[in-house]
Design a protein around this motif. Structure first.
Motif, PDB file in Angstrom:
ATOM      1  N   UNK A   1       0.753  -1.334  -0.067  1.00  0.00           N
ATOM      2  CA  UNK A   1       0.057   0.140   0.041  1.00  0.00           C
ATOM      3  C   UNK A   1       0.857   1.098  -0.177  1.00  0.00           C
ATOM      4  N   UNK A   2       2.053   1.288   0.631  1.00  0.00           N
ATOM      5  CA  UNK A   2       2.796   2.302   0.491  1.00  0.00           C
ATOM      6  C   UNK A   2       3.934   2.404  -0.602  1.00  0.00           C
ATOM      7  N   UNK A   3       3.761   1.328  -1.556  1.00  0.00           N
ATOM      8  CA  UNK A   3       4.497   1.331  -2.700  1.00  0.00           C
ATOM      9  C   UNK A   3       6.011   0.951  -2.293  1.00  0.00           C
ATOM     10  N   UNK A   4       6.072   0.160  -1.011  1.00  0.00           N
ATOM     11  CA  UNK A   4       7.671  -0.200  -0.796  1.00  0.00           C
ATOM     12  C   UNK A   4       7.606  -1.775  -1.105  1.00  0.00           C
ATOM     13  N   UNK A   5       9.020  -2.121  -1.117  1.00  0.00           N
ATOM     14  CA  UNK A   5       9.450  -3.649  -1.321  1.00  0.00           C
ATOM     15  C   UNK A   5       8.786  -4.250   0.103  1.00  0.00           C
ATOM     16  N   UNK A   6       8.024  -5.263  -0.306  1.00  0.00           N
ATOM     17  CA  UNK A   6       7.952  -6.378   0.737  1.00  0.00           C
ATOM     18  C   UNK A   6       9.138  -6.851   1.500  1.00  0.00           C
ATOM     19  N   UNK A   7       9.256  -7.070   2.882  1.00  0.00           N
ATOM     20  CA  UNK A   7      10.574  -7.431   3.202  1.00  0.00           C
ATOM     21  C   UNK A   7      11.133  -8.657   2.733  1.00  0.00           C
ATOM     22  N   UNK A   8      12.348  -8.973   2.551  1.00  0.00           N
ATOM     23  CA  UNK A   8      12.778 -10.105   2.091  1.00  0.00           C
ATOM     24  C   UNK A   8      12.481 -11.375   2.933  1.00  0.00           C
ATOM     25  N   UNK A   9      12.186 -11.401   4.125  1.00  0.00           N
ATOM     26  CA  UNK A   9      11.925 -12.374   4.951  1.00  0.00           C
ATOM     27  C   UNK A   9      10.450 -13.099   4.475  1.00  0.00           C
TER      28      UNK A   9
END
Ligand code: AP5
Length: 235
Positions: free
Chosen positions: A72-80
């Motif tokens: 929703x914030x246009x950020x990458x989802x964390x790698x984990x």
């Protein structure tokens, strides 16, 4: 022969046409003329990081809930969350036997490194290059068919009939405001990823009509596939 199967990565800014081109690659029909295949079928397994995440969201899992906060914030989802998800899908027998078409992954140096550590490398890395003006127009007009998963665009790929038109849905991150954030994230990470695949990158101009973009991609993929088959026959 599983040695011959293609391993393809496709990358590009949000709405550059990755999903659209993957559908065209997947659906390409080989033509048999007197027992000679004159147009190659690729038969690749399409694995889209964004689709895997949206499946988690739809299933209401913990992972999905966390992922949505970032999307929703246009950020990458964390790698984990993402790394294991994509790795598990890539290592399934169908992808190993038929070859794969990895869409929207890796998107960071960390993700690229995780694949390198597993010895997973593509034969070719396609980068779709589209002007920013077109990207915004494509995002705002995009619609999806929840029944078939098919990608439409109100202007460029309108639905075939009223029934389909009535059920089309818009993605929660497909607003002009959110695409600007997604673009920023893309620009921050893309160079890192490209540096890992320098030797196999092919840049394709993606501003043209989808069939013309596909014709370029088809040429490149056919040639890589032919070279691979030749190399495996020689060895
Ligand atoms: P994701 O779902 O991958 O979204 P994206 O990268 O923003 O790409 P899109 O799916 O929006 O576009 P596309 O390039 O497939 O274009 P399409 O073919 O649909 O990721 C979503 C979010 O998930 C990310 O923001 C992130 O939060 C998270 N995520 C995903 N992967 C991750 C990862 N590896 N790590 C961490 N987080 C991750 O086309 C767009 C529109 O244009 C359509 O309407 C289509 O009909 C139209 N169109 C296509 N081609 C043409 C053409 N040639 N001419 C005219 N119109 C066209």
């Amino acid at each position: 022969n599983t040695e011959d199967c293609l391993k393809v990565m496709i990358s590009g800014a949000p709405a550059s046409g990755k999903g659209t081109q993957c559908e065209l690659i997947k659906n390409k029909v080989g033509r048999l003329v007197v027992h000679v295949v004159i147009a190659m079928q690729y038969g690749l397994v399409h694995i889209a990081a964004g689709d895997l995440l949206r499946e988690e969201i739809a299933a209401g899992t913990e992972k999905g809930k966390r992922a949505k906060e970032y999307m929703e914030k246009g950020l990458l989802v964390p790698s984990e969350i993402v790394v294991m998800m994509v790795k598990d899908r890539l290592l399934q027998p169908d992808a190993q036997e038929k070859g794969w078409l990895l869409d929207g992954y890796p998107r960071s140096l960390e993700q690229a490194k995780a694949l390198e550590e597993l010895g997973i490398r593509p034969d070719i890395f396609i980068l779709l290059d589209v002007s920013e003006e077109n990207l915004v127009e494509r995002v705002v007009g995009r619609r999806l068919d929840p029944e078939t998963g098919k990608i439409y665009h109100l202007k460029y790929s309108p639905p075939e009939n009223e029934e389909i038109a009535a059920r089309l849905a818009q993605r929660f991150d497909d607003t002009e405001e959110k695409v600007k954030l997604r673009l920023q994230t893309h620009h921050q990470n893309v160079e890192d990823v490209l540096s890992t695949y320098e030797d196999v990158i092919v840049r394709i101009k993606g501003d043209a009509a989808k069939e013309d973009v596909f014709a370029e991609i088809d040429k490149v993929l056919s040639s890589v596939k032919e070279k691979k088959s030749q190399a495996s026959m020689d060895s």
